[in-house]
Design a protein around this motif. Sequence first.
Motif, mmCIF file in Angstrom:
data_model
loop_
_atom_site.group_PDB
_atom_site.id
_atom_site.type_symbol
_atom_site.label_atom_id
_atom_site.label_comp_id
_atom_site.label_asym_id
_atom_site.label_seq_id
_atom_site.Cartn_x
_atom_site.Cartn_y
_atom_site.Cartn_z
ATOM 1 N N ALA A 115 13.920 13.767 3.736
ATOM 2 C CA ALA A 115 14.099 12.807 4.823
ATOM 3 C C ALA A 115 13.297 11.543 4.554
ATOM 4 O O ALA A 115 12.211 11.587 3.962
ATOM 5 C CB ALA A 115 13.644 13.432 6.133
ATOM 6 N N ARG A 116 13.848 10.422 5.016
ATOM 7 C CA ARG A 116 13.152 9.137 4.881
ATOM 8 C C ARG A 116 13.257 8.384 6.206
ATOM 9 O O ARG A 116 14.312 8.340 6.827
ATOM 10 C CB ARG A 116 13.756 8.312 3.767
ATOM 11 C CG ARG A 116 13.158 6.912 3.712
ATOM 12 C CD ARG A 116 13.483 6.191 2.445
ATOM 13 N NE ARG A 116 12.738 6.776 1.343
ATOM 14 C CZ ARG A 116 13.046 6.572 0.073
ATOM 15 N NH1 ARG A 116 14.090 5.833 -0.250
ATOM 16 N NH2 ARG A 116 12.325 7.116 -0.883
ATOM 17 N N ILE A 117 12.152 7.767 6.601
ATOM 18 C CA ILE A 117 12.086 6.976 7.826
ATOM 19 C C ILE A 117 11.644 5.567 7.424
ATOM 20 O O ILE A 117 10.587 5.404 6.807
ATOM 21 C CB ILE A 117 11.069 7.576 8.815
ATOM 22 C CG1 ILE A 117 11.423 9.033 9.109
ATOM 23 C CG2 ILE A 117 11.009 6.756 10.097
ATOM 24 C CD1 ILE A 117 10.242 9.918 9.347
ATOM 25 N N LEU A 122 4.305 16.880 2.217
ATOM 26 C CA LEU A 122 3.606 15.696 1.737
ATOM 27 C C LEU A 122 4.458 14.519 2.194
ATOM 28 O O LEU A 122 5.681 14.528 2.044
ATOM 29 C CB LEU A 122 3.460 15.703 0.218
ATOM 30 C CG LEU A 122 2.506 16.760 -0.334
ATOM 31 C CD1 LEU A 122 2.518 16.752 -1.854
ATOM 32 C CD2 LEU A 122 1.085 16.519 0.182
ATOM 33 N N VAL A 123 3.814 13.527 2.777
ATOM 34 C CA VAL A 123 4.522 12.348 3.263
ATOM 35 C C VAL A 123 4.073 11.159 2.423
ATOM 36 O O VAL A 123 2.893 10.793 2.434
ATOM 37 C CB VAL A 123 4.238 12.093 4.754
ATOM 38 C CG1 VAL A 123 5.002 10.861 5.234
ATOM 39 C CG2 VAL A 123 4.602 13.316 5.590
ATOM 40 N N VAL A 124 5.015 10.603 1.663
ATOM 41 C CA VAL A 124 4.744 9.418 0.852
ATOM 42 C C VAL A 124 5.038 8.208 1.736
ATOM 43 O O VAL A 124 6.171 8.017 2.175
ATOM 44 C CB VAL A 124 5.614 9.384 -0.421
ATOM 45 C CG1 VAL A 124 5.251 8.167 -1.267
ATOM 46 C CG2 VAL A 124 5.457 10.670 -1.219
ATOM 47 N N PHE A 137 0.857 -1.177 0.000
ATOM 48 C CA PHE A 137 0.000 0.000 0.000
ATOM 49 C C PHE A 137 0.898 1.233 0.000
ATOM 50 O O PHE A 137 1.897 1.263 0.711
ATOM 51 C CB PHE A 137 -0.830 -0.086 1.286
ATOM 52 C CG PHE A 137 -1.681 1.073 1.630
ATOM 53 C CD1 PHE A 137 -2.914 1.245 1.044
ATOM 54 C CD2 PHE A 137 -1.267 1.994 2.588
ATOM 55 C CE1 PHE A 137 -3.725 2.309 1.397
ATOM 56 C CE2 PHE A 137 -2.064 3.055 2.940
ATOM 57 C CZ PHE A 137 -3.299 3.207 2.339
ATOM 58 N N VAL A 138 0.580 2.206 -0.837
ATOM 59 C CA VAL A 138 1.283 3.489 -0.832
ATOM 60 C C VAL A 138 0.238 4.589 -0.740
ATOM 61 O O VAL A 138 -0.762 4.570 -1.466
ATOM 62 C CB VAL A 138 2.143 3.673 -2.105
ATOM 63 C CG1 VAL A 138 2.719 5.078 -2.168
ATOM 64 C CG2 VAL A 138 3.270 2.655 -2.147
ATOM 65 N N ALA A 139 0.458 5.525 0.165
ATOM 66 C CA ALA A 139 -0.458 6.657 0.315
ATOM 67 C C ALA A 139 0.358 7.935 0.461
ATOM 68 O O ALA A 139 1.525 7.903 0.844
ATOM 69 C CB ALA A 139 -1.359 6.467 1.535
ATOM 70 N N VAL A 140 -0.282 9.043 0.139
ATOM 71 C CA VAL A 140 0.333 10.357 0.334
ATOM 72 C C VAL A 140 -0.545 11.124 1.312
ATOM 73 O O VAL A 140 -1.760 11.214 1.136
ATOM 74 C CB VAL A 140 0.474 11.126 -0.996
ATOM 75 C CG1 VAL A 140 1.098 12.495 -0.751
ATOM 76 C CG2 VAL A 140 1.302 10.320 -2.000
ATOM 77 N N THR A 158 8.546 8.995 3.364
ATOM 78 C CA THR A 158 9.439 9.973 2.756
ATOM 79 C C THR A 158 8.776 11.338 2.907
ATOM 80 O O THR A 158 7.646 11.533 2.456
ATOM 81 C CB THR A 158 9.702 9.640 1.272
ATOM 82 O OG1 THR A 158 10.223 8.300 1.197
ATOM 83 C CG2 THR A 158 10.695 10.601 0.658
ATOM 84 N N VAL A 159 9.458 12.257 3.578
ATOM 85 C CA VAL A 159 8.893 13.554 3.955
ATOM 86 C C VAL A 159 9.353 14.601 2.948
ATOM 87 O O VAL A 159 10.536 14.927 2.875
ATOM 88 C CB VAL A 159 9.332 13.939 5.385
ATOM 89 C CG1 VAL A 159 8.691 15.250 5.809
ATOM 90 C CG2 VAL A 159 8.992 12.816 6.374
ATOM 91 N N VAL A 160 8.403 15.141 2.179
ATOM 92 C CA VAL A 160 8.710 16.075 1.102
ATOM 93 C C VAL A 160 8.158 17.456 1.451
ATOM 94 O O VAL A 160 6.932 17.634 1.520
ATOM 95 C CB VAL A 160 8.093 15.593 -0.236
ATOM 96 C CG1 VAL A 160 8.447 16.540 -1.368
ATOM 97 C CG2 VAL A 160 8.521 14.161 -0.554
ATOM 98 N N PRO A 161 9.024 18.455 1.673
ATOM 99 C CA PRO A 161 8.530 19.813 1.939
ATOM 100 C C PRO A 161 7.796 20.365 0.716
ATOM 101 O O PRO A 161 8.222 20.153 -0.418
ATOM 102 C CB PRO A 161 9.807 20.618 2.204
ATOM 103 C CG PRO A 161 10.881 19.614 2.433
ATOM 104 C CD PRO A 161 10.485 18.376 1.706
ATOM 105 N N ILE A 162 6.701 21.057 0.952
ATOM 106 C CA ILE A 162 5.958 21.680 -0.146
ATOM 107 C C ILE A 162 6.581 23.036 -0.423
ATOM 108 O O ILE A 162 6.665 23.881 0.468
ATOM 109 C CB ILE A 162 4.458 21.816 0.199
ATOM 110 C CG1 ILE A 162 3.854 20.426 0.447
ATOM 111 C CG2 ILE A 162 3.717 22.555 -0.904
ATOM 112 C CD1 ILE A 162 2.421 20.446 0.917
ATOM 113 N N PRO A 163 7.046 23.263 -1.665
ATOM 114 C CA PRO A 163 7.713 24.532 -1.991
ATOM 115 C C PRO A 163 6.813 25.743 -1.710
ATOM 116 O O PRO A 163 5.620 25.722 -2.020
ATOM 117 C CB PRO A 163 7.992 24.417 -3.495
ATOM 118 C CG PRO A 163 7.961 22.957 -3.786
ATOM 119 C CD PRO A 163 6.975 22.366 -2.826
ATOM 120 N N GLY A 164 7.405 26.756 -1.099
ATOM 121 C CA GLY A 164 6.677 27.998 -0.841
ATOM 122 C C GLY A 164 5.680 27.910 0.290
ATOM 123 O O GLY A 164 4.917 28.855 0.515
#
Length: 195
Positions: free
Chosen positions: A131-133, A166-168, A82-85, A154-160
């Motif tokens: 970052a990845r956990i 968003l955490v994948v 399962f993959v979610a955002v 995987t923690v992705v900062p939202i630009p601006g």
Amino acid sequence: MTVPGSFTLQVPDTWFDYDLARQDLARQQDELRARTTTPEQRRAVDDVVSQARRLLRTARRRGAVSAAGTISRDGDGLLMAFVAVFGVTVPEGVELSLAELSQQLSRPAGTDGHGDRVVTSVDLTGVGTVARITGTEVVELTGDTSAVMVAMHTVVPIPGQPGSYLVVTGMSPNLPLADALYDIFDAITGTFRFA
């Protein structure tokens, strides 16, 4: 899977994009049951589909904005991945370290004999270093039911948008396949692009 105006994420062609509002897995369940030959195999299919429904309900309650996954035969057993955002916003004026943010995301399963989480960084094309956990964690499926899962966040900062991420998240209950699942989750996360 695509959320218009925000990001895209590619999943394998054999995976399903889930409708988080309905969690309709009836077709997938029927296809898997048609390939079974014993009552035990049918019960195993019904059990894993029930787990998937609970996992999707939990993901929706926790703010998932998109989800995809697979329930498929894997040798004599079943594979569920399962993959979610998820959208995460840190309240203004609150500073959270990566360790604190990771604690907010999940519960490590170290107390049940499974590994602790590892925090690393990865480079995503077009995004940069994030970052990845990874590790195993306890996931609450219902008020009184939980399961230990292989997990990668995987923690992705939202630009601006300081403080917004968003955490994948990739998850699976198939603990013996952890290394292969991490490779799959890494490959899927590697397709992440802001739209």
